[in-house]
Design an enzyme around this catalytic site. Sequence first.
Site, PDB file in Angstrom:
ATOM      1  NE  ARG A 255      17.178  11.633  11.352  1.00 52.27           N
ATOM      2  CZ  ARG A 255      17.861  10.710  10.515  1.00 52.27           C
ATOM      3  NH1 ARG A 255      17.443   9.906   9.855  1.00 52.27           N
ATOM      4  NH2 ARG A 255      18.861  10.763  10.826  1.00 52.27           N
TER       5      ARG A 255
ATOM      6  N   GLY B 291      22.057   0.669   9.328  1.00 48.56           N
ATOM      7  CA  GLY B 291      22.490   1.101  10.158  1.00 48.56           C
ATOM      8  C   GLY B 291      21.703   2.386  11.220  1.00 48.56           C
TER       9      GLY B 291
ATOM     10  NE  ARG C  30      28.123   1.428   8.853  1.00 46.29           N
ATOM     11  CZ  ARG C  30      26.738   2.180   8.770  1.00 46.29           C
ATOM     12  NH1 ARG C  30      26.163   1.254   7.497  1.00 46.29           N
ATOM     13  NH2 ARG C  30      26.131   3.069   8.924  1.00 46.29           N
TER      14      ARG C  30
ATOM     15  CD  GLN D 265      23.517   6.128  10.840  1.00 44.65           C
ATOM     16  OE1 GLN D 265      24.006   5.283  11.417  1.00 44.65           O
ATOM     17  NE2 GLN D 265      22.959   6.327  10.163  1.00 44.65           N
TER      18      GLN D 265
ATOM     19  CB  SER E 206      26.416  14.070   9.423  1.00 44.50           C
ATOM     20  OG  SER E 206      26.900  13.429   8.827  1.00 44.50           O
TER      21      SER E 206
ATOM     22  CG  ASP F 112      24.019  10.308  -1.320  1.00 42.56           C
ATOM     23  OD1 ASP F 112      25.591  10.079  -1.293  1.00 42.56           O
ATOM     24  OD2 ASP F 112      23.407   9.935  -0.074  1.00 42.56           O
TER      25      ASP F 112
ATOM     26  CE  LYS G  99      29.256   9.020   1.156  1.00 41.02           C
ATOM     27  NZ  LYS G  99      27.892   9.143   2.299  1.00 41.02           N
TER      28      LYS G  99
ATOM     29  NE  ARG H 285      27.747   6.547  -4.532  1.00 40.93           N
ATOM     30  CZ  ARG H 285      27.446   6.520  -3.405  1.00 40.93           C
ATOM     31  NH1 ARG H 285      26.730   7.936  -2.353  1.00 40.93           N
ATOM     32  NH2 ARG H 285      26.075   5.702  -3.722  1.00 40.93           N
TER      33      ARG H 285
ATOM     34  CE  LYS I 121      22.417   0.835  -0.710  1.00 42.19           C
ATOM     35  NZ  LYS I 121      22.225   0.336   0.677  1.00 42.19           N
TER      36      LYS I 121
END
Length: 654
Positions: A31, A98, A126, A173, A199, A314, A341, A345, A411
Site C-alpha cells: 500500500r 493479488g 483468481r 482488494q 476483510s 494466519d 491457504k 492449515r 516466502k
Amino acid sequence: MTTPDPLPIPRLTAPISGAVELPGSKSITNRALVCAALADGVSRLQNVLVSDDTEAMIHGITALGAEVTDEGDGHHSIRGIAGRPAPGPITVDARQSGTTSRFLAPVAALGIGEYTIDGADQLRARPFGDLVDALRSMGIDATATEGDRLPMHVVGARAVARRVSLRADVSSQFASGLLLAAPCLPWGLEIELVGDIVSQPYLDMTVAVMRAFGANVEADVGRYVVDGGGYHPREYRIEPDASTASYFFGLAAASGGRIDVRGLSTASLQGDVGFLGVLEEMGATIEETATSVRVSGPDSGLRGIDVNLADLSDTAPTLAAIAACAEGTTAVSGVGFIRNKESDRIAGPVRELVRLGIDATEEPDGFRIVGGDVDGGVVATYDDHRMAMAFTVLGLVKGGISIEHPDCVAKTFPDFFSTILGLATSSSTASESDPTPATSAARRVIAIDGPSGSGKSTVAKALADRLGLDYLDTGAMYRAVAFAALRYDVDPSDTDAVASMARTIDIDVSPKGVFVEGADCTVEIRGPEVTRAVSAIAANPEVRAELQARQREWATRKGGGVIEGRDIGSVVFPNARAKFFLTARSEVRAGRRAKEVTDLDYETVAADLVRRDTADSTREHNPLVMADDAVVIETSSLGIDAVVDHVVSQLPED
Ligand code: DC
C-alpha cells in the site's frame, strides 16, 4: 534441484529473552509503495519487506513511471509520478501478487493509452470481474479475459465518474485498489460497497496508509468519500509484520521467557496483533512501550482456551504449536477457509501434532489440541512457511524436532531461522552467565577496539569496504543514547531513567547515518554536548547490557561484519573471528581529533581526550581493556592503507 536436509531445532536451555526487529508487513509495504508512487515528490520508506509480492509491486510501479531506489537495509526511496502514470502501451506483470494486480489496474486508469495487467498462472486463476465491472461503470474501458480473469486491459481516461459502487464480498482488494487511485482523480471519488464486506481490517489499513500520505478520506461503514487532492511524499516506516511477530510472541509465552518486538504497537494497522489478546487469555503478560511490544510467558505454563480466529487466521498454525505446550485443551473455530491457504492449515498442523504424540483433532472450521508430551521427529511443512515457522517454536520449547524443507520460510522471512535461533542461542548462553552468543555469526565478527583517535573508525570502515562486509560503529550507539537523553531531558546521571530510555528507544546506526526515533542526528552526536555526556552513559551497566544485546542481534542479522568499539573483542564477541586493538600516542590521537572538530582548539580537545580515556578505562563495568588474544597495532606513524593491509594480513581463514 537438491533437497535440503531437515533442520534440527535445538531445545531452549533457558527461557528465551531478547528483542527483535522484524521485516515489514507485506500488506502495508504494497500500500505504501502505491501511495509513494502516486505522490508529487520523493518519499522514503523504511523497513520495506523484500519478498516476491513486494518485488512485483516495485516492478509494477516502476513500469508506470515511478523511480524506485533500493538504498539497502530495508530503505527505499521512491520518486512519485504525481498521479500521472507514463503513457501506455505498458504491461504490468504482477507475478503471483493479488495486491499488485488489483491495486495497479485502477492506478493505470489514471494514465493515457492502453495498459495490460497480467500475472503468473496461479494469479490468472483468481477473479477480477467485480473490478472490471466497477471500472466500466466509471466510464473506463476495462476488459478481462472471459470477463473475470487476467490478463486484463485498461484504457486510461481522465474524465471519469465521481461515484462508483462495487461488490466487496469476494475480495476487499478491489475496493482497496479504487480507494488508492481515488485521490488522483480530478474530483476524487465516492465509493459505495455493496454486499457483505470481507476483510474490513484491510480496508481500514488502506485508508490509514492513504491518510499518512496526505489523502483526505471520509470513511463510513461501506461508504468512502475521497478528495481529489493527490498524495504528498513523506518518510514512512513500515510496521513489522504482525503474523511473523506471532512466532516470537508465541515462543516467549510458551517458554516462560520474554521477547520484545521493536516497532510494533497494539494499535497496529494489522489484524494479527489480535494474537496478543489470545496469548494474554492463555496466561501471558503483554506490555507496551512507545517503541515496542513485549510478551512475557508465565512460569507456570500457558492454559488452553476456546477461541475464534476468523479475524487473525494466519496465526492459527502458531496457536496450534503453542497449544501443544499448554495445560488442557485449546479449541480453535471460525477458520474453515484456511484449508485453502498455501497448505491445508487445519489438516497439516493436526496431522503433524498427532505424529509427535499430541492428542489433536480436526473440526470442520478449526481444531482441538490437548497439550502434552512431545515424542520428537521430523515435521512435514507442506511447502508452507507458516507451518515451518510455527513448528520451530514447538521444537525450541519441547526439543527433538526437525523441520523438513526449512527453505520455504523465504516466502515471507528468509532470515527466520538465523533470527530465532540466534535469539535462542544468546538467551541460553546469557543464562549461563556468559553473555556471548556462540553463534556462527559471532565467529564472523572482526572486532576493532581502541581508544578515541586511535584510527579505529577509519580503519574499520575501510576494512569493511575492502572485504565487502557490513560495518557497525558502537560508539555511535552510546552517543545516540546520550543525544536522546539530552533531547528528551533525561538527566545523564540518573542511571535508572537513562537505562529505561535506552531499552525502549529506536536507534538506527548505519552507513547512511545515525537516527534516533527516525530523526537524523548524525551531526549532533559528534558535537561537544553529546561528547561531554557520553562517558556517564557508557558507564551505566544497564545501558551497556542493552546496547551489547543490540550489537549481538546486529551481528546475527547481518551474519557478522566489522564492529568497532571499546569492548567488542573483550566482552561482546569473545569468540570473534579476529580481534584488533589500535593504539596511538596521545598527542597523535588529540591531533587527529582536533582536525575533525574544527570549532575547538588542540588544548581543549587534548584535555577532553584525557578525561574520556580516564573515564573509559576506570569505569566499573566493561572498562576499556584489550582482549588477551587481540592483535595490537600502534598507528601513530602509519597511514590508513598500511593499517588495513596489516589487519588483512593477520586475518585467519574465514
Ligand atoms: O568511539 P566514540 O568516541 O564514538 O565512543 C563514544 C563513547 O562511547 C566513548 O566514551 C566510549 C564509549 N564506548 C564504549 O564504552 N563502548 C563501546 N563499545 C563503544 C564506545
